[in-house]
Each structure stands twice: as C-alpha cells, then as structure tokens.
Design a protein around this motif. Structure first.
Motif, PDB file in Angstrom:
ATOM      1  N   SER A 142       0.864  -1.081  -0.013  1.00  0.00           N
ATOM      2  CA  SER A 142      -0.183   0.021  -0.096  1.00  0.00           C
ATOM      3  C   SER A 142       0.843   1.152  -0.073  1.00  0.00           C
ATOM      4  CB  SER A 142      -0.990   0.129   1.156  1.00  0.00           C
ATOM      5  OG  SER A 142      -0.188   0.112   2.456  1.00  0.00           O
ATOM      6  N   PHE A 143       0.350   2.269  -0.468  1.00  0.00           N
ATOM      7  CA  PHE A 143       1.387   3.585  -0.728  1.00  0.00           C
ATOM      8  C   PHE A 143       0.177   4.838  -0.457  1.00  0.00           C
ATOM      9  CE2 PHE A 143       0.678   1.861  -4.710  1.00  0.00           C
ATOM     10  CZ  PHE A 143       0.313   2.787  -5.538  1.00  0.00           C
ATOM     11  N   THR A 144       0.724   5.844  -0.187  1.00  0.00           N
ATOM     12  CA  THR A 144      -0.280   7.186   0.017  1.00  0.00           C
ATOM     13  C   THR A 144       0.508   8.262  -0.667  1.00  0.00           C
ATOM     14  OG1 THR A 144       0.621   7.677   2.239  1.00  0.00           O
ATOM     15  CG2 THR A 144      -1.142   6.033   2.267  1.00  0.00           C
ATOM     16  N   ALA A 145      -0.526   9.286  -0.923  1.00  0.00           N
ATOM     17  CA  ALA A 145       0.194  10.572  -1.360  1.00  0.00           C
ATOM     18  C   ALA A 145      -0.634  11.700  -0.863  1.00  0.00           C
ATOM     19  CB  ALA A 145       0.066  10.567  -2.913  1.00  0.00           C
ATOM     20  N   PHE A 146       0.142  12.581  -0.360  1.00  0.00           N
ATOM     21  CA  PHE A 146      -0.768  13.932   0.261  1.00  0.00           C
ATOM     22  C   PHE A 146       0.172  15.118  -0.465  1.00  0.00           C
ATOM     23  CE2 PHE A 146      -1.133  17.114   3.420  1.00  0.00           C
ATOM     24  CZ  PHE A 146      -2.430  17.075   3.639  1.00  0.00           C
ATOM     25  N   GLY A 147      -0.795  16.097  -0.832  1.00  0.00           N
ATOM     26  CA  GLY A 147      -0.193  17.402  -1.172  1.00  0.00           C
ATOM     27  C   GLY A 147      -0.927  18.467  -0.401  1.00  0.00           C
ATOM     28  N   TRP A 148      -0.311  19.722  -0.494  1.00  0.00           N
ATOM     29  CA  TRP A 148      -0.894  21.030   0.076  1.00  0.00           C
ATOM     30  C   TRP A 148      -0.503  22.117  -0.894  1.00  0.00           C
ATOM     31  CZ3 TRP A 148      -3.583  20.518   4.653  1.00  0.00           C
ATOM     32  CH2 TRP A 148      -3.932  21.988   5.314  1.00  0.00           C
ATOM     33  N   SER A 149      -1.131  22.137  -2.099  1.00  0.00           N
ATOM     34  CA  SER A 149      -0.991  23.158  -2.976  1.00  0.00           C
ATOM     35  C   SER A 149      -1.760  22.982  -4.040  1.00  0.00           C
ATOM     36  CB  SER A 149       0.725  22.955  -3.422  1.00  0.00           C
ATOM     37  OG  SER A 149       0.978  21.935  -4.548  1.00  0.00           O
ATOM     38  N   GLU A 150      -1.824  23.581  -5.130  1.00  0.00           N
ATOM     39  CA  GLU A 150      -2.860  23.649  -6.392  1.00  0.00           C
ATOM     40  C   GLU A 150      -2.109  22.503  -7.378  1.00  0.00           C
ATOM     41  OE1 GLU A 150      -5.564  25.140  -6.689  1.00  0.00           O
ATOM     42  OE2 GLU A 150      -5.212  26.016  -4.810  1.00  0.00           O
ATOM     43  N   ASN A 151      -0.979  21.857  -7.202  1.00  0.00           N
ATOM     44  CA  ASN A 151      -0.384  21.010  -7.741  1.00  0.00           C
ATOM     45  C   ASN A 151      -0.978  19.674  -7.532  1.00  0.00           C
ATOM     46  OD1 ASN A 151       1.949  22.945  -7.605  1.00  0.00           O
ATOM     47  ND2 ASN A 151       2.171  22.082  -9.650  1.00  0.00           N
ATOM     48  N   PRO A 152      -1.285  18.847  -8.486  1.00  0.00           N
ATOM     49  CA  PRO A 152      -2.074  17.648  -7.991  1.00  0.00           C
ATOM     50  C   PRO A 152      -0.925  16.443  -7.236  1.00  0.00           C
ATOM     51  CG  PRO A 152      -2.638  17.966 -10.102  1.00  0.00           C
ATOM     52  CD  PRO A 152      -1.391  19.196  -9.937  1.00  0.00           C
ATOM     53  N   ALA A 153      -1.485  15.671  -6.538  1.00  0.00           N
ATOM     54  CA  ALA A 153      -0.553  14.771  -5.644  1.00  0.00           C
ATOM     55  C   ALA A 153      -0.647  13.179  -6.568  1.00  0.00           C
ATOM     56  CB  ALA A 153      -0.898  14.433  -4.205  1.00  0.00           C
ATOM     57  N   GLN A 154       0.290  12.723  -6.996  1.00  0.00           N
ATOM     58  CA  GLN A 154       0.301  11.537  -7.935  1.00  0.00           C
ATOM     59  C   GLN A 154       1.483  10.784  -7.726  1.00  0.00           C
ATOM     60  OE1 GLN A 154      -0.312  11.530 -12.074  1.00  0.00           O
ATOM     61  NE2 GLN A 154      -0.713   9.294 -12.253  1.00  0.00           N
ATOM     62  N   VAL A 155       1.601   9.717  -7.454  1.00  0.00           N
ATOM     63  CA  VAL A 155       2.856   8.582  -7.236  1.00  0.00           C
ATOM     64  C   VAL A 155       2.155   7.374  -7.615  1.00  0.00           C
ATOM     65  CG1 VAL A 155       3.553   9.709  -4.934  1.00  0.00           C
ATOM     66  CG2 VAL A 155       1.912   7.792  -4.493  1.00  0.00           C
ATOM     67  N   TYR A 201       9.210   0.183  -6.112  1.00  0.00           N
ATOM     68  CA  TYR A 201       9.436   1.304  -5.583  1.00  0.00           C
ATOM     69  C   TYR A 201       8.407   2.257  -6.129  1.00  0.00           C
ATOM     70  CZ  TYR A 201      11.753   1.765 -10.050  1.00  0.00           C
ATOM     71  OH  TYR A 201      12.164   1.804 -11.260  1.00  0.00           O
ATOM     72  N   ILE A 202       8.404   3.654  -5.462  1.00  0.00           N
ATOM     73  CA  ILE A 202       7.188   4.421  -5.824  1.00  0.00           C
ATOM     74  C   ILE A 202       8.143   5.504  -6.425  1.00  0.00           C
ATOM     75  CG2 ILE A 202       5.406   5.976  -4.851  1.00  0.00           C
ATOM     76  CD1 ILE A 202       4.879   2.931  -4.378  1.00  0.00           C
ATOM     77  N   LYS A 203       7.352   6.033  -7.499  1.00  0.00           N
ATOM     78  CA  LYS A 203       7.810   7.595  -8.204  1.00  0.00           C
ATOM     79  C   LYS A 203       6.779   8.569  -7.997  1.00  0.00           C
ATOM     80  CE  LYS A 203      11.091   6.117 -11.872  1.00  0.00           C
ATOM     81  NZ  LYS A 203      11.370   6.149 -13.141  1.00  0.00           N
ATOM     82  N   LEU A 204       7.521   9.780  -7.703  1.00  0.00           N
ATOM     83  CA  LEU A 204       6.701  11.015  -7.660  1.00  0.00           C
ATOM     84  C   LEU A 204       6.525  11.420  -9.285  1.00  0.00           C
ATOM     85  CD1 LEU A 204       4.936  13.501  -6.453  1.00  0.00           C
ATOM     86  CD2 LEU A 204       7.443  14.428  -6.198  1.00  0.00           C
ATOM     87  N   ARG A 205       5.413  11.406  -9.870  1.00  0.00           N
ATOM     88  CA  ARG A 205       5.210  11.867 -11.308  1.00  0.00           C
ATOM     89  C   ARG A 205       5.692  13.176 -11.337  1.00  0.00           C
ATOM     90  NH1 ARG A 205       2.739   7.467 -13.704  1.00  0.00           N
ATOM     91  NH2 ARG A 205       3.748   8.366 -15.487  1.00  0.00           N
ATOM     92  N   SER A 206       5.884  13.454 -12.584  1.00  0.00           N
ATOM     93  CA  SER A 206       6.652  14.753 -13.045  1.00  0.00           C
ATOM     94  C   SER A 206       5.357  15.987 -12.704  1.00  0.00           C
ATOM     95  CB  SER A 206       7.078  14.878 -14.408  1.00  0.00           C
ATOM     96  OG  SER A 206       5.913  14.268 -15.560  1.00  0.00           O
ATOM     97  N   ASN A 207       5.668  17.297 -12.501  1.00  0.00           N
ATOM     98  CA  ASN A 207       4.881  18.090 -12.370  1.00  0.00           C
ATOM     99  C   ASN A 207       3.863  17.989 -11.296  1.00  0.00           C
ATOM    100  OD1 ASN A 207       5.788  19.595 -14.512  1.00  0.00           O
ATOM    101  ND2 ASN A 207       4.707  18.150 -15.918  1.00  0.00           N
ATOM    102  N   MET A 208       4.110  17.102 -10.295  1.00  0.00           N
ATOM    103  CA  MET A 208       3.241  16.637  -9.018  1.00  0.00           C
ATOM    104  C   MET A 208       4.085  17.185  -7.983  1.00  0.00           C
ATOM    105  SD  MET A 208       0.488  15.426 -10.472  1.00  0.00           S
ATOM    106  CE  MET A 208       0.323  15.001 -12.217  1.00  0.00           C
ATOM    107  N   GLN A 209       3.368  17.532  -6.735  1.00  0.00           N
ATOM    108  CA  GLN A 209       3.789  17.896  -5.424  1.00  0.00           C
ATOM    109  C   GLN A 209       3.433  17.128  -4.177  1.00  0.00           C
ATOM    110  OE1 GLN A 209       3.327  22.286  -4.325  1.00  0.00           O
ATOM    111  NE2 GLN A 209       5.578  22.132  -4.585  1.00  0.00           N
ATOM    112  N   LEU A 210       4.271  16.793  -3.354  1.00  0.00           N
ATOM    113  CA  LEU A 210       3.924  16.094  -2.159  1.00  0.00           C
ATOM    114  C   LEU A 210       4.194  17.219  -0.988  1.00  0.00           C
ATOM    115  CD1 LEU A 210       5.030  12.473  -2.679  1.00  0.00           C
ATOM    116  CD2 LEU A 210       2.709  13.609  -2.931  1.00  0.00           C
TER     117      LEU A 210
END
Length: 216
Positions: free
Chosen positions: A132-145, A183-192
């Motif tokens: 399992s994995f999670t993603a959390f963001g605090w901006s206008e940029n989407p969160a995607q892993v 492993y987990i990757k943060l996708r381009s143009n996304m923010q955590l």
C-alpha cells in the motif's frame, strides 16, 4: 631320559577329531563352511544396508528441518516507511521528470527487504505480497505517485482535486519471485507535502510464501 621310546605327542587331542572317511564327506564339510561364510557375509551386508538407510533417513530429516527453518526465516517480511520523521516538514516537487521517492523514516522493516537508502523493496522469497502507498499534497499541484515493478510502471494513486490538503492511496496484492523489486515514483509536475503526521507512506508484507516447486 628317553632311549628308544618315541617322544610324547603334544597334539594328541587332534586324534579325537574325526577324519572324513571319503571325498563326499570332505565336500559336505566344505559346503557347510561355505554356507557359514556366505551367511556371515550376508548378515554383515544387511547390517551395513540397514545402517546406511537409517543414516540417510536421519540426514534427510535434519535437512528437512533446516530447510523448514530457513523457509520460516525468509517468510518474515514486513515493512513500513514514511518520507519524514515526526519532527520534519518537507515539500517535494514539482519536477520535470518522474523521481523515485526514498522513504527514509523506517517504521518497520522485518527481514530488511526494504532499503531506506534507495527506496527500493526487494523480494527475498517467492510468495504473495500485499503493498500500500499514500500521497498527500498541500498546494494547487495535483498529488500523484506510481508503483513500479522491476522498473516498469504498474499502478498509481492520484488526486487532482484543487485546493490545499488533499490525499489519495492505493493498494495491491502481487505474486513475486525472488529478486523482484518495487518502488514508488513521484510523477512529473506533481507535488507532495509531509510533516510529523506521516501522510506519505509506503508499506508491504508477505502474506504467504510459495516454494520453488510451486507449493505453499
């Protein structure tokens, strides 16, 4: 002192052993001797075979116990890690390309299959695993892993709702072979974003092992 008398016979007791009266009698004695010799030889051979069988059986039992112990030890696999510890605050991204997320704060790592220096999990034994994995963001940029299996994209967790404070998660059960990596990757143009609440985590454990012959 003896004169013409014959010296005493020291082998007089041999006179009591009956001599075979014919060649048939000698052959009978030879057969009996051969039978005794063959019987002793067979008894010795059977004893050796029985001893070898018992030794092999005991050795096989010990080997089975050792294999069971090794199998049990490699079956102890469970990990959970977060991007930061309880005293840190970070922001990751956005990046121009996908980047591997390194979950440095290890919460659990039974079996040491997860590497906190690289962010990579390596399957130590063939079996069925849960991740399992999670993603959390605090901006206008989407969160995607995204989860990668053996360097190939497999699945994602994505939240594109605008506004601060949003998160997403995903989970999966996979059958892995020895040496498979995830492993987990943060996708381009996304923010955590993360802090002491440990919003971004990567976890997994072995549900049950599968032997190399395909049996559980």
């Amino acid at each position: 002192m003896y004169t013409n008398d014959k010296p005493p016979r020291v082998t007089a007791f041999m006179d009591n052993i009956p001599e075979p009266k014919s060649s048939a009698g000698r052959r009978s004695l030879d057969r009996k001797a051969s039978l005794i010799f063959v019987s002793l030889w067979l008894i010795t051979l059977i004893t050796l075979i029985v001893g070898l069988v018992l030794y092999c059986g005991q050795r096989s039992a010990i080997q089975s116990e050792l294999e069971a112990l090794e199998h049990w030890e490699t079956s102890m696999v469970a990990f959970s890690a977060s991007l930061v510890n309880h005293s840190e605050t970070i922001r990751l991204g956005p990046h121009s390309e996908d980047v591997i997320l390194v979950y440095r704060h290890v919460i659990t790592n039974v079996g040491s299959a997860y590497n906190p220096s690289s962010g990579i999990f390596t399957a130590p034994t063939k079996g069925v695993y849960y991740f399992s994995f999670t993603a959390f963001g605090w901006s206008e940029n989407p969160a995607q892993v995204s989860l990668y299996l053996n360097h190939k994209y497999f699945m994602s967790a994505y939240d594109n709702k605008p506004g601060p404070g949003r998160g997403t998660a995903n989970m999966i059960t996979l059958q892995l072979d020895i040496g498979d990596i995830l492993y987990i990757k943060l996708r381009s143009n996304m923010q955590l974003h993360d802090n002491g609440n440990l919003y971004n985590t990567f976890s997994g454990h072995l549900l049950f092992p599968i032997s190399l012959t395909g049996n559980i």
